[in-house]
Design a protein around this motif. Structure first.
Motif, short mmCIF file in Angstrom:
data_model
loop_
_atom_site.label_atom_id
_atom_site.label_comp_id
_atom_site.label_asym_id
_atom_site.label_seq_id
_atom_site.Cartn_x
_atom_site.Cartn_y
_atom_site.Cartn_z
N LEU A 178 0.81 -1.22 0.00
CA LEU A 178 0.00 0.00 0.00
C LEU A 178 0.85 1.27 0.00
N ARG A 179 2.09 1.18 0.46
CA ARG A 179 2.98 2.34 0.49
C ARG A 179 3.88 2.43 -0.74
N ALA A 180 3.68 1.55 -1.71
CA ALA A 180 4.59 1.49 -2.86
C ALA A 180 4.25 2.49 -3.95
N GLY A 181 3.09 3.15 -3.84
CA GLY A 181 2.71 4.13 -4.84
C GLY A 181 2.09 3.54 -6.09
N ILE A 182 1.64 2.30 -6.04
CA ILE A 182 0.97 1.67 -7.18
C ILE A 182 -0.42 2.28 -7.33
N PRO A 183 -0.88 2.61 -8.55
CA PRO A 183 -2.27 3.05 -8.72
C PRO A 183 -3.21 1.95 -8.20
N THR A 184 -4.01 2.29 -7.18
CA THR A 184 -4.71 1.25 -6.43
C THR A 184 -6.20 1.55 -6.31
N THR A 185 -6.99 0.51 -6.49
CA THR A 185 -8.41 0.52 -6.17
C THR A 185 -8.65 -0.39 -4.98
N LEU A 186 -9.31 0.12 -3.96
CA LEU A 186 -9.70 -0.69 -2.80
C LEU A 186 -11.19 -0.99 -2.87
N GLU A 264 -14.96 6.73 -4.69
CA GLU A 264 -14.44 8.04 -4.35
C GLU A 264 -12.92 7.97 -4.36
N GLU A 265 -12.30 9.07 -4.79
CA GLU A 265 -10.85 9.19 -4.70
C GLU A 265 -10.54 9.73 -3.30
N LEU A 266 -9.95 8.87 -2.47
CA LEU A 266 -9.70 9.23 -1.07
C LEU A 266 -8.21 9.14 -0.76
N ALA A 267 -7.77 10.00 0.14
CA ALA A 267 -6.42 9.88 0.69
C ALA A 267 -6.47 8.80 1.78
N LEU A 280 -6.82 4.10 6.80
CA LEU A 280 -7.53 5.23 7.38
C LEU A 280 -7.77 6.32 6.34
N GLU A 281 -8.98 6.82 6.28
CA GLU A 281 -9.28 7.96 5.45
C GLU A 281 -8.67 9.20 6.10
N ALA A 282 -7.93 9.97 5.31
CA ALA A 282 -7.18 11.11 5.85
C ALA A 282 -7.40 12.33 4.96
N PRO A 283 -7.15 13.53 5.49
CA PRO A 283 -7.19 14.71 4.64
C PRO A 283 -6.13 14.62 3.54
N ARG A 284 -6.45 15.18 2.38
CA ARG A 284 -5.48 15.19 1.28
C ARG A 284 -4.19 15.85 1.74
N GLY A 285 -3.08 15.26 1.35
CA GLY A 285 -1.79 15.81 1.70
C GLY A 285 -1.24 15.33 3.02
N THR A 286 -1.98 14.49 3.75
CA THR A 286 -1.46 13.94 5.01
C THR A 286 -0.18 13.16 4.73
N PRO A 287 0.90 13.44 5.44
CA PRO A 287 2.15 12.70 5.22
C PRO A 287 1.92 11.19 5.37
N GLY A 288 2.43 10.44 4.43
CA GLY A 288 2.30 8.99 4.45
C GLY A 288 1.03 8.48 3.82
N SER A 289 0.15 9.37 3.35
CA SER A 289 -1.10 8.94 2.73
C SER A 289 -0.94 8.84 1.21
N PHE A 290 -1.82 8.09 0.59
CA PHE A 290 -1.81 7.88 -0.85
C PHE A 290 -3.24 7.99 -1.36
N ARG A 293 -8.50 4.91 -5.25
CA ARG A 293 -9.90 4.82 -5.69
C ARG A 293 -10.59 3.80 -4.78
N CYS A 294 -11.55 4.26 -3.99
CA CYS A 294 -12.16 3.41 -2.96
C CYS A 294 -13.65 3.23 -3.23
N ALA A 295 -14.10 1.99 -3.16
CA ALA A 295 -15.54 1.71 -3.24
C ALA A 295 -16.18 2.10 -1.91
N THR A 296 -17.17 2.98 -1.97
CA THR A 296 -17.82 3.44 -0.74
C THR A 296 -19.32 3.17 -0.74
N ALA A 297 -19.86 2.65 -1.84
CA ALA A 297 -21.28 2.31 -1.91
C ALA A 297 -21.44 1.21 -2.95
#
Length: 319
Positions: A178-186, A264-267, A280-290, A293-297
């Motif tokens: 998850l920290r590798a920077g791969i374009p990811t869909t959860l 939704e595109e989430l950090a 964890l869902e985080a504010p955009r730009g949170t250090p260590g966040s990526f 694309r997350c399924a939310t519904a």
């Protein structure tokens, strides 16, 4: 039709949703299944299960590679002991061959259009990145069945973090991926626990009348008692109209836009909190966040209908 070329990385043989996921991949003309890799515990037996199902489906062209049996870190993998009884002869194994990690490294180095759908723990992928971190840039997209972003519930029962087996069973591997920077869909447990296969759906699959469909139906029937016991122990009684969750098929369908999910595109901040792997869902730009694309519904009924229609209509290899 332009088809998405992908590798399915799976712990097939325990929860029946992996077999259902494989069935959906074969039944979806939008997908070109390049290879299947197996992960966790007895991966050779898992590989034999995948090989048998592919052969029954007329897809001897799809190679299967057995992968990592043990977690990268201090994880624990689920092994019930009767994996494969629905499809395999006693003692049947996958013939020895190229290890899944070696195969993934080779495929990713050779091709620049491969996607990976990971519906088991992240151990194989983490070992690939250990071997060559630059391969993170070679994965066109990684779709993961895993994560716990907002609220995970079944009926009136809400689950605490940790119910997400795929990411939590080998937290060290999950963090690396998850920290590798791969374009990811959860495609997270938030939505997958809203899906189900109903008894009538299972009968329709069995009634399709091919050895492949018979084996898929047998996988579900073998799994349902385990599912009821496992969820019951967590305080979530499974409704009679649910013989299997469609966790992994929902993730696969996200690749071709057939999951009936809202995204939704989430950090996302991958971390370990109180000993549990968290997304964890985080504010955009949170250090260590990526941004992922997350399924939310999900429109679970629409997805169930499409899944059953596709799988029951499948009649063998496509040209």
């Amino acid at each position: 039709m332009s088809r998405t070329r992908l590798v399915l990385d799976t712990d097939i043989g325990t929860d029946a949703d992996d077999a259902l996921c494989l069935a959906l991949a074969l039944a979806s003309p939008e997908i070109e299944l390049v290879a299947v890799t197996t992960v966790t515990a007895d991966t050779a037996r898992r590989g034999a299960i995948a090989r048998r199902l592919l052969d029954l489906a007329g897809r001897r062209d799809v190679p299967v590679y057995a992968g990592c049996e043990r977690p990268l870190g201090d994880g624990q993998f689920l092994w019930l002991g009767d994996e494969g009884d629905f499809a395999l002869a006693p003692g049947e194994r996958l013939a020895s061959g190229e290890h899944a990690v070696d195969a993934l490294v080779r495929l990713l180095r050779a091709e620049d259009d491969l996607e990976v759908v990971a519906v088991g723990p992240m151990t194989n992928l983490a070992r690939v990145l250990e071997r060559d971190a630059a391969l993170a840039r070679r994965i066109k997209r990684l779709t993961i069945m895993g994560g716990h972003v907002r609220r995970v519930a079944y009926g009136e029962h809400e689950f605490a973090p940790g119910v997400d087996y795929n990411l939590c069973s080998d937290a060290a591997a999950s963090l690396a991926v998850l920290r590798a920077g791969i374009p990811t869909t959860l495609v997270t447990a938030d939505v997958t626990l809203q899906t189900r296969l109903a008894p009538d759906d299972l009968e329709r699959i069995a009634a399709a009348g091919t050895p492949f469909h018979d084996a898929i139906a047998a996988a579900v029937r073998a799994w349902t008692p385990h599912m009821r016991r496992i969820f019951g122990a967590m305080g979530a009684a499974i409704a009679p109209d649910n013989v299997a969750f469609l966790h992994d098929p929902l993730a696969l369908a996200a690749v071709y836009g057939g999951s009936a999910c809202g995204f939704e595109e989430l950090a996302i901040l991958p971390t370990i909190e109180s000993g549990v792997l968290r997304t964890l869902e985080a504010p955009r730009g949170t250090p260590g966040s990526f941004v992922m694309r997350c399924a939310t519904a999900v429109d679970a009924e629409r997805f169930r209908a499409d899944f059953v229609a596709r799988v029951t209509s499948y009649r063998g290899a496509r040209g």
